[in-house]
Each structure stands twice: as C-alpha cells, then as structure tokens.
Design a protein around this motif. Structure first.
Motif, mmCIF file in Angstrom:
data_model
loop_
_atom_site.group_PDB
_atom_site.id
_atom_site.type_symbol
_atom_site.label_atom_id
_atom_site.label_comp_id
_atom_site.label_asym_id
_atom_site.label_seq_id
_atom_site.Cartn_x
_atom_site.Cartn_y
_atom_site.Cartn_z
ATOM 1 N N LEU A 1 12.443 -11.082 72.843
ATOM 2 C CA LEU A 1 11.457 -11.388 73.876
ATOM 3 C C LEU A 1 12.150 -11.376 75.234
ATOM 4 C CD1 LEU A 1 9.387 -14.210 72.169
ATOM 5 C CD2 LEU A 1 8.952 -11.766 72.204
ATOM 6 N N PHE B 1 11.058 -13.604 78.151
ATOM 7 C CA PHE B 1 10.960 -15.056 77.986
ATOM 8 C C PHE B 1 11.715 -15.730 79.125
ATOM 9 C CE2 PHE B 1 11.184 -19.229 76.140
ATOM 10 C CZ PHE B 1 10.028 -19.299 75.375
ATOM 11 N N ASP C 1 4.447 -8.747 73.894
ATOM 12 C CA ASP C 1 5.449 -9.531 73.184
ATOM 13 C C ASP C 1 5.270 -11.026 73.459
ATOM 14 O OD1 ASP C 1 6.571 -7.213 72.211
ATOM 15 O OD2 ASP C 1 8.324 -7.259 73.524
ATOM 16 N N MET C 2 4.677 -11.369 74.599
ATOM 17 C CA MET C 2 4.495 -12.777 74.971
ATOM 18 C C MET C 2 3.158 -13.334 74.473
ATOM 19 S SD MET C 2 7.316 -13.604 76.291
ATOM 20 C CE MET C 2 6.934 -15.189 77.000
ATOM 21 N N PRO D 1 1.421 -15.297 71.512
ATOM 22 C CA PRO D 1 1.813 -16.105 70.360
ATOM 23 C C PRO D 1 1.297 -15.572 69.023
ATOM 24 C CG PRO D 1 0.844 -17.482 72.067
ATOM 25 C CD PRO D 1 0.683 -16.064 72.504
ATOM 26 N N PHE E 1 6.725 -12.296 68.537
ATOM 27 C CA PHE E 1 6.809 -13.626 69.130
ATOM 28 C C PHE E 1 6.984 -14.670 68.029
ATOM 29 C CE2 PHE E 1 5.434 -17.617 70.858
ATOM 30 C CZ PHE E 1 5.757 -17.574 72.208
ATOM 31 N N GLU F 1 10.095 -17.189 67.549
ATOM 32 C CA GLU F 1 9.863 -18.639 67.537
ATOM 33 C C GLU F 1 10.384 -19.267 66.254
ATOM 34 O OE1 GLU F 1 5.795 -20.352 67.487
ATOM 35 O OE2 GLU F 1 6.422 -21.178 69.410
#
Length: 131
Positions: free
Chosen positions: A73, A76, A94-95, A97, A102, A106
């Motif tokens: 990411l 980020f 990509d951002m 959720p 992503f 995470e």
C-alpha cells in the motif's frame, strides 16, 4: 455518535479500544455528512491521550504505516505528530478496505496496529487518535 445518527457506531471493548470498520455506503462511512456532523457534535466527549501516550501512538503508528507500505500500500500515510492518521478510503483502489490487497496488508500488520486506550483498532479514519 448513535444519538447523532450513526446507528452502527460500536461500543468500545473492555479495554476502552474502539474498532471501527469503515465501509462506504454504510453508516460508518467517515466521509458521509452524517458521520462528520456526529463526529463534530461528539468531539468534546472523545478521550484525549496525554503526551506520553501520544508519543507511544506516534511511534507505533509509524511502524504500522511502514508495514502497510511494505505490504503493497504505497499510498498509506504516516501519522501526524500526535500519532493520529487521516486515511482517505478510495473505493476501488488499494486504499479501499474491501480490496483484498488492503485486507492482506492489514492482516500482515495487525500486530503493529496502535491499540492505546481510545485508539482505533482498524482503519483509522480521522486525524486524531481515538476518533
């Protein structure tokens, strides 16, 4: 937050942590006018960390941000000086959720996610810790 129209807003866990899973189109969308108005209306009730906790949050958030970037990411963000973050959730990117990339990042970085009292344990959606 629920009294101000964000019906899905969760209660904190037994340690005072708040997990907020933002989803565009849900009542937990931090970009919605309802969420923003509720957040402003409730700001005075938010727990405020002291200087030592802010520094711990900042250091932890830096590690978490680096990990998220290391896992693909690239956009980020780093935290602000108080350790809070503003993450712009972009559906389809990509951002997002809901994006598997992503979610994989995470999952890989969850042990580094800042978890101080009042911290958000999930995608951080506001520029202040605990928002």
């Amino acid at each position: 937050m629920r009294e101000h129209g964000v019906k899905e807003f969760p209660d904190p866990d037994g340690e005072g942590r708040l997990t907020l899973r933002a989803r565009p189109g849900s009542g937990l969308d931090p970009n919605s006018p309802t969420f923003k108005a509720a957040q402003e209306g409730c700001r005075k009730l938010m727990p405020q960390p002291g200087p030592a906790e802010r520094e711990r949050n900042r250091v932890a958030s830096l590690k978490y941000s680096k990990c998220m970037r290391d896992h693909g990411l690239k956009a980020f963000p780093d935290p602000n000086p108080d350790g809070g973050m503003r993450i712009e959730m972009k559906p389809g990117s990509d951002m997002d959720p809901q994006n598997p990339k992503f979610q994989a990042a995470e999952e890989a970085c969850k042990s580094l996610r800042p978890e101080g009292k009042g911290a958000v344990g999930g995608p951080i959606t506001d520029g202040k810790p605990g928002a």
